[in-house]
Design a protein around this motif. Structure first.
Motif, short mmCIF file in Angstrom:
data_model
loop_
_atom_site.label_atom_id
_atom_site.label_comp_id
_atom_site.label_asym_id
_atom_site.label_seq_id
_atom_site.Cartn_x
_atom_site.Cartn_y
_atom_site.Cartn_z
N VAL A 14 -0.61 -6.15 0.43
CA VAL A 14 -2.01 -6.19 0.04
C VAL A 14 -2.73 -4.95 0.58
O VAL A 14 -2.49 -4.53 1.71
N TYR A 15 -3.63 -4.36 -0.25
CA TYR A 15 -4.27 -3.08 0.08
C TYR A 15 -5.79 -3.19 0.02
O TYR A 15 -6.35 -4.10 -0.60
N TRP A 16 -6.46 -2.19 0.65
CA TRP A 16 -7.89 -1.99 0.49
C TRP A 16 -8.15 -0.57 0.01
O TRP A 16 -7.31 0.31 0.16
N PHE A 17 -9.34 -0.36 -0.57
CA PHE A 17 -9.71 0.89 -1.24
C PHE A 17 -10.91 1.50 -0.50
O PHE A 17 -11.95 0.85 -0.34
N SER A 18 -10.77 2.73 -0.05
CA SER A 18 -11.83 3.33 0.78
C SER A 18 -13.11 3.60 0.01
O SER A 18 -14.16 3.81 0.62
N ASP A 19 -13.08 3.59 -1.33
CA ASP A 19 -14.30 3.79 -2.11
C ASP A 19 -15.14 2.52 -2.22
O ASP A 19 -16.26 2.55 -2.73
N ASP A 20 -14.58 1.39 -1.79
CA ASP A 20 -15.35 0.15 -1.76
C ASP A 20 -16.15 0.08 -0.46
O ASP A 20 -15.58 0.20 0.63
N ILE A 36 -11.15 -9.31 2.74
CA ILE A 36 -10.75 -9.52 4.13
C ILE A 36 -11.56 -8.53 4.97
O ILE A 36 -11.53 -7.33 4.71
N GLY A 37 -12.29 -9.05 5.94
CA GLY A 37 -13.13 -8.18 6.75
C GLY A 37 -14.18 -7.46 5.93
O GLY A 37 -14.60 -6.36 6.29
N GLY A 38 -14.61 -8.05 4.82
CA GLY A 38 -15.60 -7.44 3.96
C GLY A 38 -15.06 -6.43 2.98
O GLY A 38 -15.82 -5.82 2.22
N ARG A 39 -13.74 -6.24 2.93
CA ARG A 39 -13.13 -5.28 2.00
C ARG A 39 -12.45 -6.02 0.85
O ARG A 39 -11.58 -6.87 1.09
N PRO A 40 -12.79 -5.73 -0.40
CA PRO A 40 -12.05 -6.30 -1.53
C PRO A 40 -10.57 -5.93 -1.44
O PRO A 40 -10.23 -4.81 -1.02
N ILE A 41 -9.69 -6.85 -1.82
CA ILE A 41 -8.26 -6.62 -1.65
C ILE A 41 -7.52 -6.60 -2.98
O ILE A 41 -7.93 -7.24 -3.95
N TYR A 42 -6.40 -5.85 -2.99
CA TYR A 42 -5.66 -5.54 -4.22
C TYR A 42 -4.15 -5.54 -3.95
O TYR A 42 -3.69 -5.39 -2.81
N LEU A 43 -3.39 -5.64 -5.04
CA LEU A 43 -1.96 -5.34 -5.05
C LEU A 43 -1.78 -3.96 -5.68
O LEU A 43 -2.74 -3.38 -6.19
N PHE A 44 -0.55 -3.44 -5.68
CA PHE A 44 -0.23 -2.17 -6.32
C PHE A 44 0.88 -2.42 -7.33
O PHE A 44 1.91 -3.02 -6.99
N ASN A 45 0.69 -2.02 -8.58
CA ASN A 45 1.63 -2.41 -9.63
C ASN A 45 2.98 -1.71 -9.54
O ASN A 45 3.90 -2.05 -10.29
N LYS A 46 3.15 -0.76 -8.63
CA LYS A 46 4.44 -0.11 -8.46
C LYS A 46 5.27 -0.75 -7.33
O LYS A 46 6.45 -0.44 -7.17
N ASP A 47 4.65 -1.62 -6.54
CA ASP A 47 5.41 -2.39 -5.56
C ASP A 47 6.20 -3.47 -6.29
O ASP A 47 5.63 -4.23 -7.09
N GLY A 102 -3.64 9.00 -2.60
CA GLY A 102 -4.89 9.73 -2.74
C GLY A 102 -5.74 9.73 -1.49
O GLY A 102 -6.92 10.07 -1.53
N ASN A 103 -5.13 9.34 -0.36
CA ASN A 103 -5.86 9.20 0.90
C ASN A 103 -7.03 8.23 0.75
O ASN A 103 -8.06 8.36 1.41
N LYS A 104 -6.85 7.24 -0.16
CA LYS A 104 -7.91 6.27 -0.42
C LYS A 104 -7.44 4.82 -0.36
O LYS A 104 -8.26 3.91 -0.23
N TRP A 105 -6.14 4.59 -0.47
CA TRP A 105 -5.60 3.23 -0.51
C TRP A 105 -4.73 2.99 0.72
O TRP A 105 -3.87 3.81 1.04
N PHE A 106 -4.95 1.83 1.38
CA PHE A 106 -4.25 1.57 2.63
C PHE A 106 -3.84 0.10 2.73
O PHE A 106 -4.55 -0.79 2.23
N VAL A 107 -2.71 -0.14 3.37
CA VAL A 107 -2.28 -1.51 3.66
C VAL A 107 -3.30 -2.13 4.61
O VAL A 107 -3.74 -1.50 5.57
N ILE A 108 -3.68 -3.37 4.33
CA ILE A 108 -4.72 -4.03 5.13
C ILE A 108 -4.11 -4.94 6.18
O ILE A 108 -3.03 -5.52 5.98
#
Length: 305
Positions: free
Chosen positions: A108-114, A166-177, A189-195
């Motif tokens: 599960v990931y979070w996006f720094s632009d959120d 989680i912790g106020g950050r919307p959470i996502y999966l990655f379709n290449k996992d 892109g220095n924007k997506w990180f494992v949460i």
């Protein structure tokens, strides 16, 4: 243990015009959000919308969730089937620990632009095809072993869906996992990180600061039920691992072997040997790994604290 249905506040925001770079197939390279036109920047008062999402202690397995629905539903299943249940559990994801994975073990990931606690997701359209948001609907069962209830929230997406945070950050999966342990989306892109379970960036254990288990909260209510897992990180689906749910009584209860993690709804005293003998400790919160508590072979008996 089954928690009562809980209402959540769906934050509704009207926002100003911003151009965001595309995040479709290019998301794997840039990690940017899809173009979106935001409305006038006026924050409307959040409406307290009553939801029928069920928060349940333990895991999907220990709660006997239908294995052909929810996170483990076939890719071709309808959204209604896929939203029967959602699991968010603590795990090791590609060497990052603690990290959060879903009911299939996918990272599960979070996006720094959120914006954190901003009540909005900036990954929509093609971006959401590359980074599928984790969403719930009325009637969804949400299992969250190892994650504090207060760290889980929700935002309304542009399409009207309700996305988990989680912790106020919307959470996502990655379709290449493709399988448990894949972290192909990490640092895209220095924007997506494992949460991690607190909504922060998951790191390798060697990088994580050493922490001691929190002392029992003063006046914590006695546990009425506990789920014990033979694997650490609430693992009851890898290899021969399994879970057992117990009703905690005022007399000692023995377990079948050593259990290396647990979820609890209150204070419980655990022991390193059968018959409530050996080393003991009182815990009032979920324990992802009993080894730091001095139970390398796991918990073998318990009693109400």
């Amino acid at each position: 243990m089954r928690r009562k249905q809980v209402g959540f506040a769906a934050a509704l925001f009207a926002v100003g015009v911003i151009a965001l770079t595309a995040c479709g197939q290019g998301a794997a390279q840039s990690g940017s959000a899809s173009p979106a036109t935001e409305q006038a920047q006026e924050t409307q008062q959040a409406s307290a919308e009553q939801s029928d999402v069920d928060f349940l202690r333990g895991s999907a397995n220990s709660n006997k969730a239908d294995q052909n629905t929810g996170d483990r539903a076939p890719a071709t299943a309808s959204p209604e089937v896929k939203q029967k249940w959602v699991e968010l559990r603590v795990a090791n994801a590609g060497g990052l620990e603690p990290a959060v994975v879903n009911g299939k073990g996918l990272t599960v990931y979070w996006f720094s632009d959120d914006p954190v606690k901003g009540g909005v997701s900036n990954c929509n359209g093609d971006c959401a095809k590359t980074w599928p948001p984790i969403t719930v609907a009325k009637g969804t069962k949400l299992f969250f072993p190892g994650i504090k209830r207060e760290n889980i929230g929700f935002v309304k997406r542009q399409d009207g869906a309700t996305q988990v945070t989680i912790g106020g950050r919307p959470i996502y999966l990655f379709n290449k996992d493709e399988k448990p342990g894949d972290i192909k989306g990490q640092n895209v892109g220095n924007k997506w990180f494992v949460i991690n379970p607190e909504g922060k960036r998951a790191v390798a254990p060697a990088e994580a600061p050493a922490t001691q288990p929190a002392p029992p909260a003063p006046g914590a209510k006695p546990a009425s039920s506990v789920t014990f897992f033979t694997g650490k990180n609430f693992d009851d689906f890898s290899g021969n691992n399994f879970a057992t749910g117990v009703k905690v009584e005022a007399q000692c209860g023995d377990l079948r072997g050593g259990f290396k993690s647990l979820t609890t709804d209150g204070a419980v005293k655990i022991w390193s040997e059968p018959g409530c003998k050996g080393k003991s400790a009182v815990v009032t919160d979920d324990v992802a790994d009993t080894a730091p508590l001095g139970f390398p072979d796991g918990v073998k008996s318990y009693i109400r604290a």
